[in-house]
Motif scaffolding. Structure first.
Motif, PDB file in Angstrom:
ATOM      1  N   GLY A  45       0.766  -1.209  -0.186  1.00 48.35           N
ATOM      2  CA  GLY A  45       0.142   0.102   0.020  1.00 48.35           C
ATOM      3  C   GLY A  45       0.880   1.296   0.113  1.00 48.35           C
ATOM      4  O   GLY A  45       0.269   2.339  -0.016  1.00 48.35           O
ATOM      5  N   VAL A  46       2.165   1.137  -0.010  1.00 39.83           N
ATOM      6  CA  VAL A  46       2.973   2.315  -0.058  1.00 39.83           C
ATOM      7  C   VAL A  46       2.707   3.016  -1.437  1.00 39.83           C
ATOM      8  O   VAL A  46       2.537   4.119  -1.428  1.00 39.83           O
ATOM      9  N   ILE A  47       2.759   2.246  -2.463  1.00 36.47           N
ATOM     10  CA  ILE A  47       2.342   2.870  -3.957  1.00 36.47           C
ATOM     11  C   ILE A  47       0.956   2.679  -3.766  1.00 36.47           C
ATOM     12  O   ILE A  47       0.478   1.333  -4.030  1.00 36.47           O
ATOM     13  N   GLU A  48       0.109   3.507  -4.117  1.00 38.68           N
ATOM     14  CA  GLU A  48      -1.311   3.272  -4.144  1.00 38.68           C
ATOM     15  C   GLU A  48      -1.807   3.340  -5.613  1.00 38.68           C
ATOM     16  O   GLU A  48      -2.842   2.742  -5.970  1.00 38.68           O
ATOM     17  N   GLY A  49      -0.987   3.886  -6.508  1.00 35.42           N
ATOM     18  CA  GLY A  49      -1.424   3.639  -8.154  1.00 35.42           C
ATOM     19  C   GLY A  49      -0.499   4.757  -8.931  1.00 35.42           C
ATOM     20  O   GLY A  49       0.361   5.335  -8.165  1.00 35.42           O
ATOM     21  N   PHE A  50      -0.683   4.429 -10.181  1.00 34.48           N
ATOM     22  CA  PHE A  50       0.062   5.488 -10.951  1.00 34.48           C
ATOM     23  C   PHE A  50      -0.813   5.985 -11.771  1.00 34.48           C
ATOM     24  O   PHE A  50      -1.699   5.695 -12.051  1.00 34.48           O
ATOM     25  N   GLY A  51      -0.492   7.243 -12.388  1.00 31.03           N
ATOM     26  CA  GLY A  51      -1.342   8.034 -13.129  1.00 31.03           C
ATOM     27  C   GLY A  51      -0.782   9.445 -13.547  1.00 31.03           C
ATOM     28  O   GLY A  51       0.483   9.654 -13.209  1.00 31.03           O
ATOM     29  N   ALA A  52      -1.463  10.101 -14.483  1.00 28.23           N
ATOM     30  CA  ALA A  52      -0.983  11.290 -15.063  1.00 28.23           C
ATOM     31  C   ALA A  52      -1.651  12.636 -14.260  1.00 28.23           C
ATOM     32  O   ALA A  52      -2.666  12.482 -13.617  1.00 28.23           O
ATOM     33  N   ARG A  53      -0.785  13.740 -13.798  1.00 22.20           N
ATOM     34  CA  ARG A  53      -1.196  14.775 -13.280  1.00 22.20           C
ATOM     35  C   ARG A  53      -1.823  15.690 -14.447  1.00 22.20           C
ATOM     36  O   ARG A  53      -0.912  16.180 -15.394  1.00 22.20           O
ATOM     37  N   ILE A  54      -3.115  16.284 -14.598  1.00 22.91           N
ATOM     38  CA  ILE A  54      -3.839  16.803 -15.563  1.00 22.91           C
ATOM     39  C   ILE A  54      -4.065  18.508 -15.238  1.00 22.91           C
ATOM     40  O   ILE A  54      -4.092  18.512 -14.177  1.00 22.91           O
ATOM     41  N   SER A  55      -3.745  19.093 -16.075  1.00 18.41           N
ATOM     42  CA  SER A  55      -3.591  20.589 -15.785  1.00 18.41           C
ATOM     43  C   SER A  55      -5.204  20.860 -16.046  1.00 18.41           C
ATOM     44  O   SER A  55      -5.891  20.689 -17.211  1.00 18.41           O
ATOM     45  N   PRO A  56      -6.080  21.522 -14.956  1.00 18.20           N
ATOM     46  CA  PRO A  56      -7.395  21.884 -15.200  1.00 18.20           C
ATOM     47  C   PRO A  56      -7.420  22.892 -16.035  1.00 18.20           C
ATOM     48  O   PRO A  56      -8.513  22.758 -16.952  1.00 18.20           O
ATOM     49  N   ALA A  57      -6.803  23.804 -16.139  1.00 18.55           N
ATOM     50  CA  ALA A  57      -6.910  24.889 -17.105  1.00 18.55           C
ATOM     51  C   ALA A  57      -6.819  24.531 -18.478  1.00 18.55           C
ATOM     52  O   ALA A  57      -7.605  25.118 -19.287  1.00 18.55           O
ATOM     53  N   LYS A  58      -5.959  23.652 -18.761  1.00 19.87           N
ATOM     54  CA  LYS A  58      -5.730  22.927 -20.197  1.00 19.87           C
ATOM     55  C   LYS A  58      -7.167  22.428 -20.718  1.00 19.87           C
ATOM     56  O   LYS A  58      -7.274  22.203 -21.762  1.00 19.87           O
ATOM     57  N   LEU A  59      -7.821  21.980 -19.697  1.00 21.79           N
ATOM     58  CA  LEU A  59      -9.348  21.270 -19.909  1.00 21.79           C
ATOM     59  C   LEU A  59     -10.411  22.254 -19.547  1.00 21.79           C
ATOM     60  O   LEU A  59     -11.691  21.916 -19.895  1.00 21.79           O
ATOM     61  N   GLY A  60      -9.986  23.729 -19.747  1.00 22.72           N
ATOM     62  CA  GLY A  60     -11.170  24.735 -19.716  1.00 22.72           C
ATOM     63  C   GLY A  60     -11.693  24.878 -18.425  1.00 22.72           C
ATOM     64  O   GLY A  60     -12.535  25.751 -18.229  1.00 22.72           O
ATOM     65  N   LYS A  61     -11.088  24.342 -17.425  1.00 18.00           N
ATOM     66  CA  LYS A  61     -11.390  24.582 -16.134  1.00 18.00           C
ATOM     67  C   LYS A  61     -10.330  25.367 -15.136  1.00 18.00           C
ATOM     68  O   LYS A  61      -9.537  24.697 -14.337  1.00 18.00           O
ATOM     69  N   ASP A  62     -10.451  26.803 -15.515  1.00 16.70           N
ATOM     70  CA  ASP A  62      -9.315  27.671 -14.971  1.00 16.70           C
ATOM     71  C   ASP A  62      -9.696  28.253 -13.817  1.00 16.70           C
ATOM     72  O   ASP A  62      -8.777  28.959 -13.282  1.00 16.70           O
ATOM     73  N   THR A  63     -10.623  27.967 -13.164  1.00 19.79           N
ATOM     74  CA  THR A  63     -11.040  28.575 -11.985  1.00 19.79           C
ATOM     75  C   THR A  63     -11.133  27.466 -10.798  1.00 19.79           C
ATOM     76  O   THR A  63     -11.790  26.714 -10.769  1.00 19.79           O
ATOM     77  N   LEU A  64      -9.952  27.476  -9.914  1.00 22.76           N
ATOM     78  CA  LEU A  64      -9.976  26.266  -8.969  1.00 22.76           C
ATOM     79  C   LEU A  64     -10.154  27.277  -7.661  1.00 22.76           C
ATOM     80  O   LEU A  64     -10.072  28.441  -7.428  1.00 22.76           O
ATOM     81  N   MET A  65     -10.893  26.344  -6.771  1.00 30.04           N
ATOM     82  CA  MET A  65     -11.464  26.906  -5.593  1.00 30.04           C
ATOM     83  C   MET A  65     -11.289  25.903  -4.413  1.00 30.04           C
ATOM     84  O   MET A  65     -11.369  24.909  -4.577  1.00 30.04           O
ATOM     85  N   ILE A  66     -11.413  26.679  -3.096  1.00 27.92           N
ATOM     86  CA  ILE A  66     -11.616  25.766  -2.037  1.00 27.92           C
ATOM     87  C   ILE A  66     -12.769  26.169  -1.468  1.00 27.92           C
ATOM     88  O   ILE A  66     -13.395  27.372  -1.517  1.00 27.92           O
ATOM     89  N   ILE A  67     -13.592  25.059  -1.197  1.00 24.47           N
ATOM     90  CA  ILE A  67     -14.947  25.226  -0.553  1.00 24.47           C
ATOM     91  C   ILE A  67     -14.797  24.628   0.816  1.00 24.47           C
ATOM     92  O   ILE A  67     -14.420  23.442   1.069  1.00 24.47           O
ATOM     93  N   ARG A  68     -15.366  25.315   1.941  1.00 27.75           N
ATOM     94  CA  ARG A  68     -15.606  24.885   3.069  1.00 27.75           C
ATOM     95  C   ARG A  68     -17.115  24.570   3.665  1.00 27.75           C
ATOM     96  O   ARG A  68     -17.902  25.432   3.067  1.00 27.75           O
ATOM     97  N   ILE A  69     -17.732  23.323   3.981  1.00 26.96           N
ATOM     98  CA  ILE A  69     -19.001  23.152   4.226  1.00 26.96           C
ATOM     99  C   ILE A  69     -19.082  23.119   5.682  1.00 26.96           C
ATOM    100  O   ILE A  69     -18.287  22.216   6.499  1.00 26.96           O
ATOM    101  N   THR A  70     -19.783  24.060   6.388  1.00 29.90           N
ATOM    102  CA  THR A  70     -20.460  24.042   7.694  1.00 29.90           C
ATOM    103  C   THR A  70     -21.687  23.707   7.879  1.00 29.90           C
ATOM    104  O   THR A  70     -22.321  24.010   6.832  1.00 29.90           O
ATOM    105  N   GLY A  71     -22.075  23.498   9.072  1.00 31.31           N
ATOM    106  CA  GLY A  71     -23.548  23.277   9.417  1.00 31.31           C
ATOM    107  C   GLY A  71     -24.102  22.283   8.586  1.00 31.31           C
ATOM    108  O   GLY A  71     -25.331  22.449   7.954  1.00 31.31           O
ATOM    109  N   LEU A  72     -23.584  21.315   8.301  1.00 34.68           N
ATOM    110  CA  LEU A  72     -24.098  19.997   7.575  1.00 34.68           C
ATOM    111  C   LEU A  72     -25.656  19.715   7.873  1.00 34.68           C
ATOM    112  O   LEU A  72     -25.980  19.644   8.968  1.00 34.68           O
ATOM    113  N   GLN A  73     -26.329  19.648   6.766  1.00 41.61           N
ATOM    114  CA  GLN A  73     -27.886  19.445   6.851  1.00 41.61           C
ATOM    115  C   GLN A  73     -28.526  18.305   6.739  1.00 41.61           C
ATOM    116  O   GLN A  73     -29.422  17.807   6.940  1.00 41.61           O
ATOM    117  N   VAL A  74     -27.416  17.088   6.266  1.00 39.09           N
ATOM    118  CA  VAL A  74     -27.687  15.661   6.060  1.00 39.09           C
ATOM    119  C   VAL A  74     -26.488  14.899   6.714  1.00 39.09           C
ATOM    120  O   VAL A  74     -25.668  15.372   7.337  1.00 39.09           O
TER     121      VAL A  74
END
Length: 146
Positions: A45-74
């Motif tokens: 389990g030291v190596i969990e997997g292999f993959g490529a790191r993809i640029s969100p901006a190059k896929l048209g997703k150029d706005t990155l954000m952090i979202i915090r959720i408080t007051g969970l209703q479910v």
């Protein structure tokens, strides 16, 4: 885990597409030894997997954000089930403290951000921050010495 495993992890994190032959040369081990070490690191389990790191901006997703959720209703299970279906959410972490979840999202702009926030409102109180820059977007990890 010995020093050869540590060096192997370092090389694999620097270039996940490095060949077994190149690893063999750099570590002065046979190709079967390299393959065996990689297999053991995966099995443990030291190596969990292999993959490529993809640029969100190059896929048209150029706005990155952090979202915090408080007051969970479910329940956390219902929220996590919902979040797993939201393709804009690229990371989600349940945490302790006042905030229930921290998430990272990649969207195509302010309009898409608003739509995502609207979908989150029934589940809790979203608080968002747009990422301006990422001085540490990804960090390689090695075991501590000693």
């Amino acid at each position: 885990m010995d020093q050869l495993d540590v060096k192997l992890l370092q090389l694999l994190q620097e270039d996940g597409r490095i060949t077994i032959s190149e690893l063999s040369k750099r570590l002065a081990l046979s190709r079967p030894s390299i393959s065996e070490r990689i297999a053991k690191l995966q099995e443990s389990g030291v190596i969990e997997g292999f993959g490529a790191r993809i640029s969100p901006a190059k896929l048209g997703k150029d706005t990155l954000m952090i979202i915090r959720i408080t007051g969970l209703q479910v329940t956390p299970q219902k929220f996590e089930s919902f979040i797993q279906e939201q393709e804009e959410i690229i990371e989600c972490h349940r945490v302790t403290g006042e905030v229930s979840y921290f998430m990272k999202a990649a969207v195509s702009g302010i309009g898409a951000m608003g739509l995502l926030i609207d979908r989150l409102i029934p589940y809790g109180i979203p608080n968002t921050s747009i990422i301006i820059s990422s001085p540490v977007p990804f960090r390689h990890m090695l075991p501590e010495e000693g």
